[in-house]
Design a protein around this motif. Structure first.
Motif, PDB file in Angstrom:
ATOM      1  N   HIS A  39      37.670  36.357  42.544  1.00 13.83           N
ATOM      2  CA  HIS A  39      38.976  35.706  42.509  1.00 13.83           C
ATOM      3  C   HIS A  39      39.124  34.716  43.660  1.00 13.83           C
ATOM      4  CE1 HIS A  39      40.988  37.861  39.324  1.00 13.83           C
ATOM      5  NE2 HIS A  39      40.673  39.031  39.841  1.00 13.83           N
ATOM      6  N   TYR A  40      39.727  33.572  43.334  1.00  8.88           N
ATOM      7  CA  TYR A  40      40.213  32.630  44.346  1.00  8.88           C
ATOM      8  C   TYR A  40      41.513  32.071  43.798  1.00  8.88           C
ATOM      9  CZ  TYR A  40      39.725  29.576  48.408  1.00  8.88           C
ATOM     10  OH  TYR A  40      39.896  28.960  49.626  1.00  8.88           O
ATOM     11  N   ASP A  41      42.614  32.741  44.115  1.00  9.28           N
ATOM     12  CA  ASP A  41      43.909  32.447  43.504  1.00  9.28           C
ATOM     13  C   ASP A  41      44.779  31.596  44.422  1.00  9.28           C
ATOM     14  OD1 ASP A  41      45.064  34.947  41.200  1.00  9.28           O
ATOM     15  OD2 ASP A  41      43.069  34.148  41.446  1.00  9.28           O
ATOM     16  N   PHE A  42      45.293  30.503  43.876  1.00  3.95           N
ATOM     17  CA  PHE A  42      46.217  29.658  44.621  1.00  3.95           C
ATOM     18  C   PHE A  42      47.635  30.190  44.427  1.00  3.95           C
ATOM     19  CE2 PHE A  42      42.497  27.032  43.996  1.00  3.95           C
ATOM     20  CZ  PHE A  42      42.346  26.434  45.246  1.00  3.95           C
ATOM     21  N   ASP A  43      47.953  31.262  45.191  1.00  5.32           N
ATOM     22  CA  ASP A  43      49.254  31.902  45.079  1.00  5.32           C
ATOM     23  C   ASP A  43      49.516  32.697  46.347  1.00  5.32           C
ATOM     24  OD1 ASP A  43      47.664  34.140  44.897  1.00  5.32           O
ATOM     25  OD2 ASP A  43      48.103  34.548  42.802  1.00  5.32           O
ATOM     26  N   LEU A 107      45.197  31.696  34.478  1.00  6.90           N
ATOM     27  CA  LEU A 107      46.602  31.804  34.835  1.00  6.90           C
ATOM     28  C   LEU A 107      46.933  33.272  35.066  1.00  6.90           C
ATOM     29  CD1 LEU A 107      48.279  29.356  32.285  1.00  6.90           C
ATOM     30  CD2 LEU A 107      48.262  29.111  34.769  1.00  6.90           C
ATOM     31  N   HIS A 108      47.194  33.613  36.324  1.00  4.18           N
ATOM     32  CA  HIS A 108      47.684  34.938  36.677  1.00  4.18           C
ATOM     33  C   HIS A 108      49.163  34.883  37.049  1.00  4.18           C
ATOM     34  CE1 HIS A 108      43.265  35.263  37.892  1.00  4.18           C
ATOM     35  NE2 HIS A 108      43.394  36.039  36.834  1.00  4.18           N
ATOM     36  N   ARG A 114      55.509  33.217  39.831  1.00  7.88           N
ATOM     37  CA  ARG A 114      55.853  34.505  39.219  1.00  7.88           C
ATOM     38  C   ARG A 114      54.593  35.170  38.667  1.00  7.88           C
ATOM     39  NH1 ARG A 114      59.839  33.356  34.676  1.00  7.88           N
ATOM     40  NH2 ARG A 114      58.416  31.588  34.389  1.00  7.88           N
ATOM     41  N   ASP A 115      54.291  36.347  39.190  1.00  9.04           N
ATOM     42  CA  ASP A 115      53.129  37.114  38.753  1.00  9.04           C
ATOM     43  C   ASP A 115      53.334  37.574  37.310  1.00  9.04           C
ATOM     44  OD1 ASP A 115      51.572  39.680  38.321  1.00  9.04           O
ATOM     45  OD2 ASP A 115      50.813  39.131  40.293  1.00  9.04           O
ATOM     46  N   ILE A 116      52.368  37.289  36.455  1.00  2.57           N
ATOM     47  CA  ILE A 116      52.486  37.627  35.040  1.00  2.57           C
ATOM     48  C   ILE A 116      52.586  39.125  34.824  1.00  2.57           C
ATOM     49  CG2 ILE A 116      51.194  37.620  32.847  1.00  2.57           C
ATOM     50  CD1 ILE A 116      50.352  34.748  33.486  1.00  2.57           C
ATOM     51  N   TYR A 117      51.955  39.908  35.677  1.00  7.42           N
ATOM     52  CA  TYR A 117      52.036  41.364  35.548  1.00  7.42           C
ATOM     53  C   TYR A 117      53.362  41.940  36.042  1.00  7.42           C
ATOM     54  CZ  TYR A 117      47.144  42.439  34.307  1.00  7.42           C
ATOM     55  OH  TYR A 117      45.940  42.583  33.670  1.00  7.42           O
ATOM     56  N   PRO A 157      48.905  37.520  29.151  1.00  6.45           N
ATOM     57  CA  PRO A 157      50.256  38.096  29.055  1.00  6.45           C
ATOM     58  C   PRO A 157      50.384  39.196  28.001  1.00  6.45           C
ATOM     59  CG  PRO A 157      50.380  35.709  29.187  1.00  6.45           C
ATOM     60  CD  PRO A 157      48.938  36.060  28.945  1.00  6.45           C
ATOM     61  N   LEU A 158      49.561  39.129  26.959  1.00  7.47           N
ATOM     62  CA  LEU A 158      49.624  40.142  25.906  1.00  7.47           C
ATOM     63  C   LEU A 158      49.388  41.542  26.470  1.00  7.47           C
ATOM     64  CD1 LEU A 158      49.931  40.550  22.798  1.00  7.47           C
ATOM     65  CD2 LEU A 158      47.426  40.369  22.657  1.00  7.47           C
TER      66      LEU A 158
END
Length: 267
Positions: A39-43, A107-108, A114-117, A157-158
């Motif tokens: 992972h390398y998340d821009f968040d 997209l996470h 806003r975190d999808i989880y 998201p599902l």
């Protein structure tokens, strides 16, 4: 030969295994090609800090594993960029500093951070519709502005919609998916069939017949497969089932990448 192009080790903030453990499990399950895509998340969740703090250690472990397992296993060094469209210049600079075989764009989160989880409303079908409307808007933006090889887990998201949707299917959003699939096909970015749904509430991997037909009709030809494993025990899980779906739809190969160059591997 199984090809698994989406996996994580403890060099990802949520990974739970070593590179060696992942490789041993992959070989035991018949893998021929394995990509480690940290992972390398821009968040705000720390996906970049955790990765950056251990870069030298990660590179050394990958090189040892490549030497140890060649030629039995083709081990690819990859990355999963989260939300690269939010910071396209930073994402390009990061890629320029590194020598990756394959880059997944995912997209996470959805704007604004806003975190999808954790942060979205899944209380009704209408709320789920709103999530996917924004998801595919941002997915198309990512394809326009980001340098990626694979678009990761369109069904992300599902995973959170068990209480609302009547079935484990993307069919409800088919019309919204069509322009996304056209954009994907035109971009040359591969469509990922993520097999993690096989071990989630869906009970099956991504890849529905109508969706594959729509993608092929739009000119799409590149399909990658990944287990999204964060533990060694999950590597390659569900991939034989994905291969069966592909064969039923007349698809006899999957796309893998080496030094960012695509090639087809027969399944």
């Amino acid at each position: 030969m199984l090809c698994d192009l989406h996996n994580h080790t403890w060099f990802s903030f949520d990974g739970r295994c070593s590179v060696t453990e992942l490789c041993e499990a992959a070989l035991a399950r018949g893998a021929g090609v394995l990509a480690v895509t940290e992972h390398y998340d821009f968040d705000t969740r720390g996906g970049t800090e955790h990765y950056d703090a251990r870069s030298a250690e990660r590179l050394a472990e990958m090189e040892r594993a490549r030497a140890r397992y060649a030629p039995r296993l083709e081990l690819l060094c990859g990355i999963e960029l989260g939300q690269p469209h939010l910071w396209p210049e930073k994402a390009r600079a990061f890629l320029a500093r590194n020598d990756f075989d394959v880059v997944i764009g995912s997209l996470h989160d959805l704007r604004p951070g806003r975190d999808i989880y954790r942060d979205l409303d899944y209380s009704s079908l209408e709320a789920c519709d709103a999530v996917y409307a924004q998801f595919f808007d941002e997915a198309e933006e990512m394809l326009r502005v980001s340098d990626i090889d694979i678009f990761g887990h369109y069904d992300y998201p599902l995973r959170m919609m068990r209480a609302c949707v009547p079935e484990a299917s993307m069919r409800r959003w088919r019309e919204r998916m069509k322009p996304f699939l056209r954009a994907l096909a035109q971009s040359g970015v591969a469509l990922e069939l993520n097999s993690s749904g096989y071990r989630r509430w869906q009970g099956k991997p991504a890849g529905e017949n109508w969706m594959l037909r729509d993608y092929l009709a739009a000119g799409g030809r590149r399909i990658s497969v990944g287990s999204d494993a964060h533990k060694a025990e999950h590597v390659c899980s569900g991939i034989p089932e994905v291969y069966a779906i592909l064969r039923r739809n007349g698809i006899d190969s999957v796309t893998v990448f080496e030094k960012r160059r695509a090639r087809q591997v027969k399944i």
